[in-house]
Each structure stands twice: as structure tokens, then as C-alpha cells.
Design an enzyme around this catalytic site. Sequence first.
Site, PDB file in Angstrom:
ATOM      1  N   ALA A  25     -17.756   0.393  16.953  1.00  0.00           N
ATOM      2  CA  ALA A  25     -18.744  -0.691  17.473  1.00  0.00           C
ATOM      3  C   ALA A  25     -19.452  -1.341  16.344  1.00  0.00           C
ATOM      4  O   ALA A  25     -19.604  -2.621  16.230  1.00  0.00           O
ATOM      5  CB  ALA A  25     -19.909   0.308  18.117  1.00  0.00           C
ATOM      6  N   GLY A 105     -24.701  13.593   9.247  1.00  0.00           N
ATOM      7  CA  GLY A 105     -25.715  14.479   9.727  1.00  0.00           C
ATOM      8  C   GLY A 105     -26.732  14.640   8.612  1.00  0.00           C
ATOM      9  O   GLY A 105     -27.034  13.669   7.712  1.00  0.00           O
ATOM     10  N   ASP A 131     -23.945  19.465  15.652  1.00  0.00           N
ATOM     11  CA  ASP A 131     -25.159  20.570  15.826  1.00  0.00           C
ATOM     12  C   ASP A 131     -26.181  20.041  16.495  1.00  0.00           C
ATOM     13  O   ASP A 131     -27.041  20.793  16.972  1.00  0.00           O
ATOM     14  CB  ASP A 131     -25.485  20.824  14.340  1.00  0.00           C
ATOM     15  CG  ASP A 131     -24.414  21.467  13.539  1.00  0.00           C
ATOM     16  OD1 ASP A 131     -23.267  22.046  14.207  1.00  0.00           O
ATOM     17  OD2 ASP A 131     -24.452  21.351  12.090  1.00  0.00           O
ATOM     18  N   ARG A 158     -13.964  34.126  30.408  1.00  0.00           N
ATOM     19  CA  ARG A 158     -14.639  34.644  31.382  1.00  0.00           C
ATOM     20  C   ARG A 158     -13.553  35.242  32.317  1.00  0.00           C
ATOM     21  O   ARG A 158     -13.582  36.195  32.789  1.00  0.00           O
ATOM     22  CB  ARG A 158     -15.520  33.636  32.397  1.00  0.00           C
ATOM     23  CG  ARG A 158     -16.168  34.207  33.498  1.00  0.00           C
ATOM     24  CD  ARG A 158     -17.349  35.052  33.285  1.00  0.00           C
ATOM     25  NE  ARG A 158     -18.528  34.247  32.883  1.00  0.00           N
ATOM     26  CZ  ARG A 158     -19.716  35.089  32.789  1.00  0.00           C
ATOM     27  NH1 ARG A 158     -19.704  36.361  32.877  1.00  0.00           N
ATOM     28  NH2 ARG A 158     -20.883  34.231  32.493  1.00  0.00           N
ATOM     29  N   MET A 173     -20.472  27.314  16.893  1.00  0.00           N
ATOM     30  CA  MET A 173     -21.243  26.586  15.590  1.00  0.00           C
ATOM     31  C   MET A 173     -22.585  26.030  15.925  1.00  0.00           C
ATOM     32  O   MET A 173     -23.100  26.299  17.051  1.00  0.00           O
ATOM     33  CB  MET A 173     -20.114  25.324  15.180  1.00  0.00           C
ATOM     34  CG  MET A 173     -18.961  25.932  14.488  1.00  0.00           C
ATOM     35  SD  MET A 173     -18.068  24.485  13.712  1.00  0.00           S
ATOM     36  CE  MET A 173     -16.992  25.093  12.690  1.00  0.00           C
ATOM     37  N   LYS A 217     -22.943  44.890  36.907  1.00  0.00           N
ATOM     38  CA  LYS A 217     -22.186  44.067  36.155  1.00  0.00           C
ATOM     39  C   LYS A 217     -21.229  45.002  35.793  1.00  0.00           C
ATOM     40  O   LYS A 217     -21.475  46.046  35.356  1.00  0.00           O
ATOM     41  CB  LYS A 217     -22.833  43.374  34.926  1.00  0.00           C
ATOM     42  CG  LYS A 217     -23.933  42.115  35.572  1.00  0.00           C
ATOM     43  CD  LYS A 217     -23.977  41.242  34.638  1.00  0.00           C
ATOM     44  CE  LYS A 217     -24.965  40.224  35.015  1.00  0.00           C
ATOM     45  NZ  LYS A 217     -24.828  38.876  35.064  1.00  0.00           N
ATOM     46  N   ARG A 250     -15.093  42.701  22.810  1.00  0.00           N
ATOM     47  CA  ARG A 250     -14.024  42.022  22.055  1.00  0.00           C
ATOM     48  C   ARG A 250     -15.009  40.736  21.731  1.00  0.00           C
ATOM     49  O   ARG A 250     -16.058  40.389  22.306  1.00  0.00           O
ATOM     50  CB  ARG A 250     -12.889  41.372  23.164  1.00  0.00           C
ATOM     51  CG  ARG A 250     -12.081  42.034  23.684  1.00  0.00           C
ATOM     52  CD  ARG A 250     -11.240  42.885  22.569  1.00  0.00           C
ATOM     53  NE  ARG A 250     -10.156  43.539  23.095  1.00  0.00           N
ATOM     54  CZ  ARG A 250     -10.173  44.975  23.409  1.00  0.00           C
ATOM     55  NH1 ARG A 250     -11.379  45.553  23.057  1.00  0.00           N
ATOM     56  NH2 ARG A 250      -9.163  45.621  23.513  1.00  0.00           N
ATOM     57  N   ARG A 259     -15.046  20.766  16.848  1.00  0.00           N
ATOM     58  CA  ARG A 259     -15.446  19.699  16.104  1.00  0.00           C
ATOM     59  C   ARG A 259     -14.339  18.537  16.358  1.00  0.00           C
ATOM     60  O   ARG A 259     -14.407  17.307  16.211  1.00  0.00           O
ATOM     61  CB  ARG A 259     -15.339  19.878  14.465  1.00  0.00           C
ATOM     62  CG  ARG A 259     -16.262  20.671  14.036  1.00  0.00           C
ATOM     63  CD  ARG A 259     -17.109  19.798  13.072  1.00  0.00           C
ATOM     64  NE  ARG A 259     -16.340  19.389  11.822  1.00  0.00           N
ATOM     65  CZ  ARG A 259     -16.438  20.223  10.636  1.00  0.00           C
ATOM     66  NH1 ARG A 259     -17.162  21.199  10.685  1.00  0.00           N
ATOM     67  NH2 ARG A 259     -15.823  19.745   9.782  1.00  0.00           N
TER      68      ARG A 259
HETATM   69  O1  F6P Z   1     -22.282  20.649  10.686  1.00  0.00           O
HETATM   70  C1  F6P Z   1     -21.234  20.721  11.431  1.00  0.00           C
HETATM   71  C2  F6P Z   1     -20.835  22.146  11.098  1.00  0.00           C
HETATM   72  O2  F6P Z   1     -19.554  22.191  12.024  1.00  0.00           O
HETATM   73  C3  F6P Z   1     -21.642  23.243  11.600  1.00  0.00           C
HETATM   74  O3  F6P Z   1     -21.699  23.472  12.782  1.00  0.00           O
HETATM   75  C4  F6P Z   1     -20.592  24.379  10.746  1.00  0.00           C
HETATM   76  O4  F6P Z   1     -21.699  25.270  10.290  1.00  0.00           O
HETATM   77  C5  F6P Z   1     -20.231  23.426   9.625  1.00  0.00           C
HETATM   78  O5  F6P Z   1     -20.197  22.342   9.940  1.00  0.00           O
HETATM   79  C6  F6P Z   1     -18.918  23.993   9.132  1.00  0.00           C
HETATM   80  O6  F6P Z   1     -18.517  23.224   7.973  1.00  0.00           O
HETATM   81  P1  F6P Z   1     -17.051  23.285   7.050  1.00  0.00           P
HETATM   82  O7  F6P Z   1     -16.288  22.368   8.235  1.00  0.00           O
HETATM   83  O8  F6P Z   1     -17.333  22.459   6.035  1.00  0.00           O
HETATM   84  O9  F6P Z   1     -16.633  24.552   7.169  1.00  0.00           O
END
Ligand code: F6P
Length: 326
Positions: A25, A105, A131, A158, A173, A217, A250, A259
Site C-alpha cells: 500500500a 511496534g 501483540d 481441545r 505470545m 468437567k 500437559r 507470527r
Molecule cells: O513483539 C512480538 C513478539 O512475538 C512477542 O510476542 C514476543 O515476546 C517476541 O516478539 C519474541 O521475539 P523474538 O522473535 O525476537 O524472540
Amino acid sequence: MPRINRIGVLTSGGDSSGMNAAIRAVVRTAIFHNLEVFGICRGYEGLIDGQFEQMFSNSVSNIIQRGGTILKTARSKRFMDREGRDLAYSNLRKFNIDAMVAIGGNGTFTGAGIFNEENDFPIIGLPGTIDNDLYGTDATIGYDTAINTVVEACDKIRDTANSHERLFFIEVMGRDAGFIALRSGIAVGAEFILVPETTTYIDNLARLLKHDWRRNKTSGLVIVAEGDDAGGAYEVAKKVKEKLPEMDTRVTVLGHIQRGGSPSAYDRVLASTLGYAAVNALLDGQRGVMVGIIENKLAFTPFEKAIKHHKDINLQLLEMSRILAL
Ligand code: F6P
């Protein structure tokens, strides 16, 4: 105000799905306005090392659906020092770049804010992080995709939890924020959601779990945000097991699958909207701000505020999730 003829675009910090859609974009909006665009590789590292490459409309073909970032990314230590930032500035001057769009971020905007102040260089930020911990936008680019990934994984867990009558602790994360945990926890009907924004009392958690099991449960999911004060999923599971040795527990740490992957439709639209808005904002004279969306309207928030004014988590949703899991 000096005219903008050439802009740079970079992605920095942890990658997130939708960053490519944002780059696309930015590039195409800039070209529409007859600007030249340079992609800066590997975030601030590439800025310091002069890894600049001109981008054209076809440089961003066929990427809206791809996870990761074609520009690559890094967490740059060198950009934290004045020396690194001075090198970065001299590269921008060398390439005649007049302004920059930085997608990332907290760390990215901290760097951008300092750089802006030191050099009076126009930068606009786009919130790219899974995040969702930035003030000034309802959602960050990549957050929705990450939640969908967590939900898909938890649904699978689940099934097996149910078959084996087990209690799973699933770590998600979010660094020191609980947005991913809360939203995905609601979506998967988690029995408990542990977030850094509230104190976790293991005694209380064990008591409630025991109560649940006594009633009817036989299996459950506890979503643990990685930044929870009681520790990560392994630690929490260990502490609970000490109190409830009869339970079959577990642990799953979802990790970096959160990510990657093809961005959701929501993230593609968000990234496209914000990328388009960022270039228009630069041309309108905006600087030192992050572009976000609040209640479906564009919002411009100074970097400092976006980083420091933590967005609040909705505690009512946390309460609701517990009631719905009874
Ligand atoms: O900020 C994004 C993030 O995925 C966080 O949720 C996590 O704590 C961090 O980055 C992990 O970072 P890296 O990939 O550098 O280990």
C-alpha cells in the site's frame, strides 16, 4: 515545509502477518503521487548499512497474501546508539530520501521518535505487531491473524484434551500484554485465561479447577500469556500440579507459529488502509506520529504516546470468559 520527492519504507522488530500488505500500500500510494520509493532492508540495520533498493509497482505484486516481510526485519541494537543513528541519517541524505514510513511496534517507534527529534526527519509509523500493545489503534497489523492461528491450534488441542480427559496449559505470545490471550481465550472457550494485567493466584486457580472437575468437567484449556506474573505455561502447570497431583496435565507453547502465515482478510484491509493513509499523511505534513484506526476512523498518535500510554485490557471480557466457561 520542504517538498517530499522520495520516501523510504522499512519493517522493524518482530514480523507480523500483513506487513507485506502494508508495504504494498505504501509503495503504490507513493507511486500514485509521483514519489519515488526505496525499500530499506532489515529494518534499522539496513538503514545503518545503506541497504536501500528502489521499488516499483511490480516490486509489490503478489505479496498481499504473504506472511512475513519481503523487506526482512531485525531488532537493531546499533540504532539504539547515537553513532548508529548518525550513520543511518547520512545514508538517508546520500540517497536523497526526504521521509520514511516505519512499520513495527514499540521498539520501532522508540527508535523513530528519537531519530525524529535528533534529525528533524519526517517519519510516519504503522503499527505492525502481533501483540496489539500500542495506544492509538484498536488493532495492530498481524494481531487478528495471530489470534486466528491460536484459535486453530487450540481447537485441535481441545479435541485431544477432551479424548484423554486432560488439562492443557497453552502459552501464547504478547510480550507483557494479554491481548492475544484474552481474545483467543474467549474464542476457544478457555476455562481460564491468565494475563499479565491481573495478578494470578495459583491457590485460587487450583481451587476453581478442582471445583470445575467436581461438578462435571473432565478436560480443560488454560491460556497463559507469556508475560503472566505467575510465569509461563510450564511454570504455571508445575505449580498447579503440585496442588492437584491427580490431574493429568500437559503443556503446549505455541511460539512463533503465531507470527507467520497468510494474513487474515481483516489484517490485509487494515494494512492496506493504514499504508495508504501513511503516505497521504506524510504529504499533508504529518510527522512523528503513528497512524491507527479507532472506531473505524483514522487516528494519528505521537510516537511517545503510542508507546507509553498502554492500551487497557477489557477486564469485563475476562470476567465474561470465566462465566461462559462454567
Ligand atoms: O513483539 C512480538 C513478539 O512475538 C512477542 O510476542 C514476543 O515476546 C517476541 O516478539 C519474541 O521475539 P523474538 O522473535 O525476537 O524472540
